[in-house]
Scaffold this active site. Structure first.
Site, PDB file in Angstrom:
ATOM      1  N   ARG A 129       0.885  -1.099   0.099  1.00 50.96           N
ATOM      2  CA  ARG A 129      -0.029  -0.088  -0.007  1.00 50.96           C
ATOM      3  C   ARG A 129       0.790   1.284   0.119  1.00 50.96           C
ATOM      4  NH1 ARG A 129      -1.678   3.908  -0.452  1.00 50.96           N
ATOM      5  NH2 ARG A 129      -3.484   5.035  -0.040  1.00 50.96           N
ATOM      6  N   TYR A 130       2.078   1.155   0.884  1.00 49.09           N
ATOM      7  CA  TYR A 130       2.786   2.244   1.014  1.00 49.09           C
ATOM      8  C   TYR A 130       4.159   2.093   0.049  1.00 49.09           C
ATOM      9  CZ  TYR A 130      -0.026   3.206   5.233  1.00 49.09           C
ATOM     10  OH  TYR A 130      -1.151   3.550   5.821  1.00 49.09           O
ATOM     11  N   ARG A 133       7.322  -0.199   2.086  1.00 51.25           N
ATOM     12  CA  ARG A 133       7.133  -0.949   3.129  1.00 51.25           C
ATOM     13  C   ARG A 133       5.880  -1.975   2.568  1.00 51.25           C
ATOM     14  NH1 ARG A 133       5.449   3.814   4.523  1.00 51.25           N
ATOM     15  NH2 ARG A 133       4.044   4.075   6.166  1.00 51.25           N
ATOM     16  N   CYS A 142      -5.174 -16.678  14.954  1.00 50.27           N
ATOM     17  CA  CYS A 142      -4.975 -16.138  16.214  1.00 50.27           C
ATOM     18  C   CYS A 142      -5.135 -16.987  17.338  1.00 50.27           C
ATOM     19  CB  CYS A 142      -5.636 -14.766  16.264  1.00 50.27           C
ATOM     20  SG  CYS A 142      -5.447 -13.491  14.955  1.00 50.27           S
ATOM     21  N   CYS A 146     -10.647 -11.016  18.136  1.00 43.80           N
ATOM     22  CA  CYS A 146     -11.306  -9.897  18.512  1.00 43.80           C
ATOM     23  C   CYS A 146     -12.332  -9.630  17.751  1.00 43.80           C
ATOM     24  CB  CYS A 146     -10.081  -8.578  18.239  1.00 43.80           C
ATOM     25  SG  CYS A 146      -8.542  -8.829  18.734  1.00 43.80           S
ATOM     26  N   CYS A 149     -12.138  -7.393  14.629  1.00 43.16           N
ATOM     27  CA  CYS A 149     -11.238  -7.589  13.741  1.00 43.16           C
ATOM     28  C   CYS A 149     -11.140  -6.956  12.172  1.00 43.16           C
ATOM     29  CB  CYS A 149     -10.834  -9.111  13.340  1.00 43.16           C
ATOM     30  SG  CYS A 149      -9.485  -9.384  12.288  1.00 43.16           S
ATOM     31  N   ARG A 151      -9.578  -7.743   9.864  1.00 42.89           N
ATOM     32  CA  ARG A 151      -9.378  -8.550   8.684  1.00 42.89           C
ATOM     33  C   ARG A 151     -10.351  -9.860   8.891  1.00 42.89           C
ATOM     34  NH1 ARG A 151      -3.726  -7.942   9.214  1.00 42.89           N
ATOM     35  NH2 ARG A 151      -3.996  -5.843   8.366  1.00 42.89           N
ATOM     36  N   ASP A 310     -11.921   0.470  12.330  1.00 40.27           N
ATOM     37  CA  ASP A 310     -12.416   0.509  10.948  1.00 40.27           C
ATOM     38  C   ASP A 310     -13.894   0.343  10.932  1.00 40.27           C
ATOM     39  OD1 ASP A 310      -9.866   1.078  10.264  1.00 40.27           O
ATOM     40  OD2 ASP A 310      -9.219  -1.191  10.256  1.00 40.27           O
ATOM     41  N   ASP A 347      -7.582   4.741   9.468  1.00 40.08           N
ATOM     42  CA  ASP A 347      -7.155   4.266   8.333  1.00 40.08           C
ATOM     43  C   ASP A 347      -8.306   4.491   7.367  1.00 40.08           C
ATOM     44  OD1 ASP A 347      -5.682   2.537   6.549  1.00 40.08           O
ATOM     45  OD2 ASP A 347      -5.114   1.154   8.268  1.00 40.08           O
ATOM     46  N   LYS A 354      -3.387   5.132   6.676  1.00 37.69           N
ATOM     47  CA  LYS A 354      -3.300   5.603   7.979  1.00 37.69           C
ATOM     48  C   LYS A 354      -3.160   7.443   7.513  1.00 37.69           C
ATOM     49  CE  LYS A 354      -1.169   1.768  10.125  1.00 37.69           C
ATOM     50  NZ  LYS A 354      -0.930   1.070   8.808  1.00 37.69           N
TER      51      LYS A 354
HETATM   52  C1  PLP Z   1      -0.223  -0.135   8.811  1.00 33.33           C
HETATM   53  C2  PLP Z   1       0.268  -0.623   7.572  1.00 33.33           C
HETATM   54  C3  PLP Z   1       1.710  -0.550   7.505  1.00 33.33           C
HETATM   55  C4  PLP Z   1       2.646  -0.068   8.451  1.00 33.33           C
HETATM   56  O1  PLP Z   1       2.281   1.371   8.744  1.00 33.33           O
HETATM   57  P1  PLP Z   1       3.242   2.101   9.426  1.00 33.33           P
HETATM   58  O2  PLP Z   1       2.713   3.552   9.663  1.00 33.33           O
HETATM   59  O3  PLP Z   1       4.714   2.393   8.853  1.00 33.33           O
HETATM   60  O4  PLP Z   1       3.407   1.384  10.711  1.00 33.33           O
HETATM   61  C5  PLP Z   1       2.100  -1.031   6.185  1.00 33.33           C
HETATM   62  N1  PLP Z   1       1.435  -1.550   5.044  1.00 33.33           N
HETATM   63  C6  PLP Z   1      -0.051  -1.438   5.542  1.00 33.33           C
HETATM   64  C7  PLP Z   1      -1.185  -2.187   4.268  1.00 33.33           C
HETATM   65  C8  PLP Z   1      -0.717  -1.128   6.467  1.00 33.33           C
HETATM   66  O5  PLP Z   1      -1.905  -1.112   6.813  1.00 33.33           O
END
Ligand code: PLP
Length: 407
Positions: A129-130, A133, A142, A146, A149, A151, A310, A347, A354
């Site tokens: 998504r980012y 990372r 799990c 929860c 959840c 997911r 969420d 989110d 986020k």
């Molecule tokens: C939360 C999340 C992350 C990590 O986000 P950080 O702000 O770096 O902790 C990475 N990928 C996805 C899809 C996420 O939902």
């Protein structure tokens, strides 16, 4: 001190006190069994009959338990169940883990995949998504589930959709994408995997030169602290820098057992952060949140995020207002240790990622000065350097993006 405020003060201190899980509901169980994570998992509470041996359920809860065959399953470790006060129908731990019939209610905005993860999966089980990372979903199981959840569409294996992580292709994708410097293992709970499997996955990821940073998202230190064995810690510590985010919502979840498990992780050199979800009737309260973040510091955990809940299907009864979240943040920043203050985020529904949400500390800002207020409401002025100031680094808004929205 007047009577009222000393009562509040002692309730606050009581919330912050580390206690052991009470075991009076589990008479014949030996210490050896109780502290063995395999015993805890074998005795996981999964059925109405098992649950009713320990708690008197309301009709709403009973109906909720019966519907978990077809959606997010119920599971509660004996350890975590023992933290519920059976005499309190509104117990904050009970609300997080015992299903309720309200889970069948659907709000207009509710979604199966509120964070839009499925549309950001280049490989099954890997969310990119980012820019730098990825989120690697390594299991759908799990130790306990929860009820809110995010997911729940894939977690627990009870619903129609299943997580089918393609480990080889996911690792290959990370290897080929040199922009990925941070891999976050999540699921489900990665620490439910066997030591060998974790060792293998972490080893593969660590062998990729551009992966600088590994982290694990886990609620095991709260649901099943017995799983944090010295053997597990000696595997994890081979893969530094490795960080971990745990998930604690209420100060009573931080017991002596979980503090010790967390201590083993920290002693293995793993920096720990905490993620909380803001939940109605659990922690949508300034006193509870303040006790939680201060207690986390005492357990050597840095509060990282508070998530606005969420818009997951069937969670409306557990959601609270953004206004309440802002009130909590307003009462933390400045009023307590800066390390104890997490970032409050939403989110963004549909896959926006986020977004930080903060009380407004900027009162006015132009090319000459910024007017700010502090936590006490006092106003201050800070000058901008000549010729700089506003419009420098202002974001541009993309007003048209919604034309392409997929949901
Ligand atoms: C939360 C999340 C992350 C990590 O986000 P950080 O702000 O770096 O902790 C990475 N990928 C996805 C899809 C996420 O939902």
């Amino acid at each position: 001190m007047i009577n009222g405020s000393s009562d509040t003060e002692s309730a606050f201190l009581e919330l912050k006190r580390f206690q052991s899980a009470p075991r009076n509901q589990w008479p014949g169980v030996t210490d050896e069994d109780w502290s063995d994570y395999r015993w805890q998992l074998r005795n996981n509470i999964r059925t109405l009959a098992q649950l009713e041996k320990h708690l008197t359920l309301s009709p709403e809860e009973k109906q909720g338990v019966l519907l978990t065959e077809t959606k997010l399953a119920m599971a509660i470790t004996p350890y975590y169940l023992s933290l519920i006060d059976p005499a309190d129908a509104h117990d904050p731990i009970r609300r997080q883990i015992i299903p309720r019939i309200e889970e069948t209610h659907e709000d207009e905005m509710d979604m199966d995949d509120p964070c839009g993860e499925d549309s950001h999966m280049p490989v099954s089980g890997l969310v990119h998504r980012y820019p730098d990372r990825v989120l690697f979903l390594v299991t759908d199981r799990c130790a306990s589930y929860c009820r809110y959840c995010t997911r729940s569409r894939v977690v627990s294996g009870a619903g129609d959709q299943h997580l089918e992580t393609d480990f080889d292709r996911a690792i290959q994708y990370i290897r080929e994408h040199t922009e990925i410097r941070d891999v976050l293992l999540s699921g489900g709970d990665p620490l439910l995997l066997s030591d060998d499997k974790l060792d293998y996955i972490l080893g593969e990821l660590r062998s990729i030169p551009h992966v600088e940073f590994l982290r694990i998202g886990s609620r095991i230190p709260i649901f099943l602290p017995q799983r944090i064995t010295p053997e597990l810690c000696s595997i994890l510590r081979k893969y530094h820098p490795l960080w971990m985010s745990i998930h604690t919502n209420h100060p009573r979840e931080l017991t002596i057992e979980s503090r010790e498990a967390i201590g083993r992780l920290v002693d293995a050199g793993i920096p720990l952060g905490n993620q909380s979800v803001l939940l109605r009737g659990v922690n949508d309260d300034v006193t509870v949140m303040k006790a939680l973040v201060q207690k986390l510091l005492m357990a050597r955990v840095r509060p990282y995020y508070i998530y606005q809940c969420d818009l997951i299907k069937g969670s409306a009864h557990l959601r609270t207002s953004v206004r309440k979240g802002l009130e909590i943040m307003e009462n933390l920043r400045g009023h307590t240790t800066g390390y104890a203050v997490p970032m409050y985020v939403i989110d963004a529904p549909g896959g926006g990622g986020k977004v930080p949400i903060m009380p407004d500390y900027i009162i006015d800002h132009d090319s000459e000065r910024i007017m700010i207020r502090n936590f006490e409401g006092k106003i201050f002025e800070y000058p901008e350097p000549e010729g700089e100031g506003i419009n420098i680094g202002e974001p541009e808004y993309d007003l048209d993006w919604q034309r392409d929205r997929k949901w």
